[in-house]
Design a protein around this motif. Structure first.
Motif, PDB file in Angstrom:
ATOM      1  N   ARG A 394     -60.989  95.744  31.193  1.00  0.00           N
ATOM      2  CA  ARG A 394     -60.077  96.611  30.445  1.00  0.00           C
ATOM      3  C   ARG A 394     -58.704  96.674  31.110  1.00  0.00           C
ATOM      4  N   GLU A 481     -66.803 102.286  27.173  1.00  0.00           N
ATOM      5  CA  GLU A 481     -65.417 102.357  26.711  1.00  0.00           C
ATOM      6  C   GLU A 481     -65.208 103.529  25.763  1.00  0.00           C
ATOM      7  N   SER A 482     -66.146 103.746  24.852  1.00  0.00           N
ATOM      8  CA  SER A 482     -66.051 104.875  23.928  1.00  0.00           C
ATOM      9  C   SER A 482     -66.032 106.196  24.692  1.00  0.00           C
ATOM     10  N   ASN A 541     -70.080 103.341  18.568  1.00  0.00           N
ATOM     11  CA  ASN A 541     -69.264 102.358  19.263  1.00  0.00           C
ATOM     12  C   ASN A 541     -69.578 100.951  18.769  1.00  0.00           C
ATOM     13  N   TRP A 592     -58.942  96.128  16.492  1.00  0.00           N
ATOM     14  CA  TRP A 592     -59.503  96.943  17.574  1.00  0.00           C
ATOM     15  C   TRP A 592     -59.432  96.196  18.906  1.00  0.00           C
ATOM     16  N   ASN A 597     -59.557  96.868  23.418  1.00  0.00           N
ATOM     17  CA  ASN A 597     -60.923  97.387  23.408  1.00  0.00           C
ATOM     18  C   ASN A 597     -61.939  96.273  23.163  1.00  0.00           C
TER      19      ASN A 597
END
Length: 690
Positions: A394, A481-482, A541, A592, A597
């Motif tokens: 990320r 990540e969510s 997610n 997205w 992400n």
């Protein structure tokens, strides 16, 4: 009948159920002493709360036990303690007693003065529930064995002084009244209402929802069904009057919070001298989720959140529910890197869990920082340790999007950086791969400078970690990540900037508003209620959505494994391209993914590649293979070294077998076919070493 002196020889009873009552315990009467004639039993002191909750759930006489009196002694205060001497003494009494106000109206009419039997004066707000119940028990934390609690049940039946039932379904006079049920609403309902209020659901909507639920079940069945507007108003008032700032000084405020919420704290170390500040938080609900979803499953670390803005970074332990959403089951707030102090709190957390369920064990632990002490983690959780590169992935893609304008260049740089992280070149470092990367993309000066300053000093640590430990596939990263995005939306918005320097604000917000979001998410998942009242932005997610993409919508050319196509589920005329499919550093051209992400298309292609066995074999598995072959074919001459080598080989074989099991469960990329066959062939060689 045993004598009082034999108390410490009694068996320690620890029922396997999460909450237990007197019915689950074998009681013993002792001869002599002040406890003569009373029922006694020994249980672990850590399970006293479980016993109190279990006793309150008596089907015939629902009750709630209040603490009538409590005394404590410091260690070392008694030179010759009695065998039943205590460090802590707590008397629990049924809330329907001991006073009896059933006839109070007539007494008041006659002008008589009724003084409570216990001598504690009047109990405001409790007169309507006092029915003379004599049920009570004592808990002693033994002075000579502080880990044990002596239960002394003085009166096990819920009866009054005449010996007749005084509340519950056995009391004829209680039929049709609240005295049939527990005197107060349950902790579960209180948690539910408070959570609804914390997330902004109005009082009217709370009452309306409660009425709908009660009507569907066919009318009132327990005290919770008598929830009133006053009950909700009282909880609303508590929320309105609560504040994170218990003292102007942040350190003092945190200490006050810890003293008031000891049941939520599994570890606390104040900042003093060379010791850093560490606070471990776990609510009862989080403990239940860890027991439920963490057993034989995966627990992931999400560490160092807010290190640039918050006064103390936050580390979260996450489990994954049936919809592949991450649920925080513990929070650790530390003024230093959490990896430095792990040994102080990790054992206490595991002990807390295994006190509830001694057989509890996760399948694997996902660590997002190679500086963690893997040996301590493996010993504490007694399971596999996997390395998660979600944080690296990320950070790199977000910075690439800032520093590099062209998507084609972004994906090429991203692919090369994945090659650096999985570098298999010989030598102590990956400096050659780094130099090659910098030469190829020399014109991307902004990102190259960032990479040199922030990642180059630690790149060897990451590469060695990947060579030494199995690495997870991207599926759990989507859930992590969510969770990360939800943390950011709740804590790192600019209008909260004035609160960032205070730890008490972080603690208060975590345990109230943020905790309520996840509590209600699970309530909605289990019951289907309140779906329109919740913020569904982060409730599902990419991992969950990827499971609903059929295999036929994935187009992969076996001759060209550098890209794959995924047909859109919303518009069949659209397709998305995934570059470097099956890798943790895959990239998609959907909106997205372009935000940095992990998208459902990357997750789906990763699953597809693994099921078709077209993904690259895991590097860490190859390292295990090489270490195994080296030890087998170059057995040392020294007997002591040989014994150590044999033990090491055995551990490596177990690790490889565990990797195969994890791969079959879908968490790891599959082992190369030649590796599995090689392990089987080497079994004979391993036996020959003996």
């Amino acid at each position: 009948m045993p004598r009082m002196e034999d108390i410490l020889n009694l068996p320690v009873q620890d029922p396997p159920c999460p909450e237990f009552s007197a019915a689950h315990i074998k009681w013993i009467k002792v001869e002599g002493g002040r406890q003569g004639g009373d029922d006694i039993a020994l249980i672990p002191f850590a399970r006293v709360d479980d016993f109190v909750k279990g006793e309150s759930s008596n089907a015939e006489c629902p009750a709630s036990f209040r603490i009538e009196s409590r005394r404590k002694r410091p260690e070392g205060s008694i030179t010759k303690p009695r065998v039943d001497g205590y460090l802590e003494y707590t008397l629990y009494w049924c809330s329907y007693g001991p006073e009896d106000y059933r006839e109070s109206e007539s007494s008041i009419a006659e002008g008589t003065n009724t003084k409570p039997a216990s001598g504690k004066g009047s109990r405001p707000g409790r007169r309507h529930m006092m029915r003379g119940c004599l049920c009570h028990f004592t808990v002693k934390r033994l002075y000579m064995r502080p880990l044990l609690a002596l239960l002394i049940y003085n009166q096990r039946n819920h009866v009054d002084k005449t010996g007749a039932p005084c509340h519950g379904i056995l009391d004829r006079n209680a039929v049709g009244t609240r005295a049939m049920y527990a005197p107060r609403i349950s902790d579960e309902l209180r948690q539910k209402v408070m959570s609804m209020l914390y997330v902004g659901i109005s009082l009217d909507n709370v009452i309306q929802h409660h009425t709908e639920v009660m009507q569907k079940q066919g009318g009132p069945h327990n005290r919770d069904d008598f929830l009133t507007r006053n009950d909700v108003r009282n909880m609303e008032r508590i929320i309105r009057n609560s504040s994170h700032e218990l003292q102007e000084n942040d350190g003092c405020s945190v200490k006050i919070w810890v003293q008031r919420h000891q049941k939520l704290v599994f570890y606390f170390q104040d900042n003093s001298g060379s010791e850093s500040f560490v606070l471990g938080i776990q609510t009862d609900w989080q403990l239940q989720q860890m027991l439920r979803y963490g057993r034989n499953s995966f627990i992931s670390f999400h560490s160092a959140f807010g290190s640039k803005k918050l006064k103390c970074p936050l580390c979260s332990l996450l489990v994954f529910d049936s919809s592949q959403n991450a649920i925080p089951v513990a929070w650790i707030i530390s003024s230093s890197l959490v990896s430095k102090d792990t040994h102080k709190w990790i054992g206490l957390l595991c002990e807390r869990i295994r006190t509830k369920d001694p057989r509890w064990k996760p399948n694997a632990i996902l660590l997002d920082n190679p500086s963690f002490d893997f040996a301590i983690m493996r010993e504490a959780f007694q399971c596999r340790i996997l390395l998660s590169t979600w944080h690296v992935r990320r950070a790199w893609i977000k910075k690439l999007q800032k520093k590099c304008c062209y998507f084609e260049v972004q994906r090429e740089m991203f692919r090369h950086m994945g090659g650096i992280l999985y570098c298999t070149r010989c030598g102590p470092s990956a400096i050659d791969a780094v130099e090659e990367f910098m030469q190829i993309f020399v014109d991307q000066r902004g990102f190259i400078d960032y990479f040199k300053n922030h990642w180059l000093p630690n790149i060897d640590m990451w590469i060695n970690g990947i060579k030494s430990f199995p690495v997870t596939t991207p599926e759990p990263y989507a859930a992590i990540e969510s969770y990360h995005l939800r943390l950011k939306s709740r804590f790192l918005k600019e209008h909260y900037a004035n609160f960032w320097p205070r730890i008490d604000w972080l603690i208060h917000t975590l345990t109230t508003e943020f905790h309520s979001l996840y509590w209600l998410d699970q309530y909605n998942l289990e019951t289907g209620y309140l779906e329109n009242q919740l913020d569904n932005t982060f409730s599902t997610n990419a991992w969950y959505h990827a499971l609903h993409i059929p295999d036929v919508d994935v187009i992969l050319d076996d001759q060209n494994l550098h890209l794959a196509k995924v047909i859109s589920q919303a518009d069949r005329s659209l397709g998305y391209t995934v570059w470097n499919p099956g890798s943790e550093f895959a990239l998609c051209d959907c909106s997205w993914s372009r935000l940095g992400n992990i998208c459902k298309h990357v997750i789906k292609v990763s699953n597809f590649c693994r099921s078709r066995q077209v993904a690259r074999p895991l590097l860490s598995a190859q390292v295990y293979k090489q270490a195994l072959l080296t030890l087998i074919h170059n057995a040392p001459d020294d007997p002591l070294v040989l014994d150590h080598a044999i033990l090491h080989v055995a551990r490596l074989q177990q690790d490889i077998k565990a990797l195969e099991e994890l791969s079959n469960n879908g968490l790891l990329q599959p082992l190369a076919p030649d590796l599995s066959s090689q392990v089987a062939e080497n079994s004979l060689l391993f036996q020959q070493l003996h």
